[in-house]
Structures are given as structure tokens and as C-alpha cells.
Design an enzyme around this catalytic site. Sequence first.
Site, PDB file in Angstrom:
ATOM      1  CG  HIS A   1      -2.085  -0.973   1.041  1.00  0.00           C
ATOM      2  ND1 HIS A   1      -3.123  -1.037   1.920  1.00  0.00           N
ATOM      3  CD2 HIS A   1      -2.347  -1.900   0.079  1.00  0.00           C
ATOM      4  CE1 HIS A   1      -3.975  -1.954   1.533  1.00  0.00           C
ATOM      5  NE2 HIS A   1      -3.522  -2.509   0.410  1.00  0.00           N
TER       6      HIS A   1
ATOM      7  CB  CYS B   1      -6.396  -0.806   5.077  1.00  0.00           C
ATOM      8  SG  CYS B   1      -4.657  -1.321   5.003  1.00  0.00           S
TER       9      CYS B   1
ATOM     10  CD  GLU C   1      -1.993   4.209   3.208  1.00  0.00           C
ATOM     11  OE1 GLU C   1      -3.179   4.582   3.322  1.00  0.00           O
ATOM     12  OE2 GLU C   1      -1.649   3.275   2.449  1.00  0.00           O
TER      13      GLU C   1
ATOM     14  CB  CYS D   1      -1.947   1.496   5.933  1.00  0.00           C
ATOM     15  SG  CYS D   1      -1.519   0.671   4.376  1.00  0.00           S
TER      16      CYS D   1
END
Length: 189
Positions: free
Chosen positions: A88, A114, A90, A117
Site C-alpha cells: 500500500h 486500512c 502508506e 497501514c
Amino acid sequence: MASSEQRNMSCKRTNYIKWHDYFMANAILAAKRSKDPSSQVGACIVNEDKKIVGIGYNSMPHGCSDDEFPWAKNSEDVLENKYFYVCHAELNAVLNKNSADVKNCTIYVSLFPCNECAKVIIQAGIKEVIYLSDKHSHKPETIASKKLLDAAKVKYWQYKSNQSKIVIYFDENNWNIRIYRECDQVSLE
């Protein structure tokens, strides 16, 4: 649109891009690098001195071909879905940092993080999350994320810009045309 002859060059511009727009625009621009067909997400980490210290977007890990790993999300075979493979935005922003750490930094994200993250954000010491979209607010991953961020006292809030777009020109003759206007007393702060 003012030409260079019409610009008042005796005072500073007042229509320059504001900090939040600048950092969120960097997150959105990073998202444009993603090859994910359904969700292009970007992240921009900023330190207390308003310096960008990390940028990331959702992508396959280094060395894992994005032509060989799946981008699907609804395959019956879970191993043929992207979720086990994609890093992801992040996570990539934290791993791509150009500083010793990101403690007390702010992360700008195009989509609310999410739960996985959120764990990375908390462990990295990031103190604030500024997000553009919360379209998955009803999903368990987002609900868990907010519980984690709340427990760790990481501030988060949705950013709403006063402008709907920022235009970037790559034409050397036009890139600077729209960012100037006659000096006025109105601050866009």
C-alpha cells in the site's frame, strides 16, 4: 488569462498553492504511478518543517513483476487476487523515507488507510493522517483502522480543498501562465 505583459510584477502573488493543497496534490500525483486498475492510492509524508520526507503509491514489491502478479480483486482463488501481493501507498511512503525516521510527521493520503497501514503509521510515529476520500468507511478494515488510530492518539481528518483542481502543464511555453494574476488584497490562505 493574463499574459506576462499584464502581470503586476511589483507585489507578491496571492493565488499561490496552499500547504495542504500542495501536499495532497503530491499524494494524488504519486497515485498516478500506480498500475492498479481499480484503486490508485498515493501518500506523502511531511515533517514539522513542511518538508516532504516520503512519497509512496500502491504497487507490487521491488523485484516482483507487476506483469506476473495478479491485479484482480474478485477471483474465487484468493491467490489470484492482488491483496496478498500489493504494498500500500502508506507502507511505501514510510519505506521510501529520505530521513532517519518519520516520527511526529503528517501523512497525506488519497484514501483513508486500512488497518494494516494504520499499524505502520502508528509504529512509524506519524502523528497525523490527512485523507481525501473515506469511501470505504463502512468496511471492517477501515473501522479497525480508526480504532487503532484513536487508541494510539493519532489525529486524522478529511481534507476538503477550496479548489476543485490543480492543472499542470508540461508545455514549456504554457506552464507558468495560469498561476499569476494581478496583485490584489485578497488572501487565499
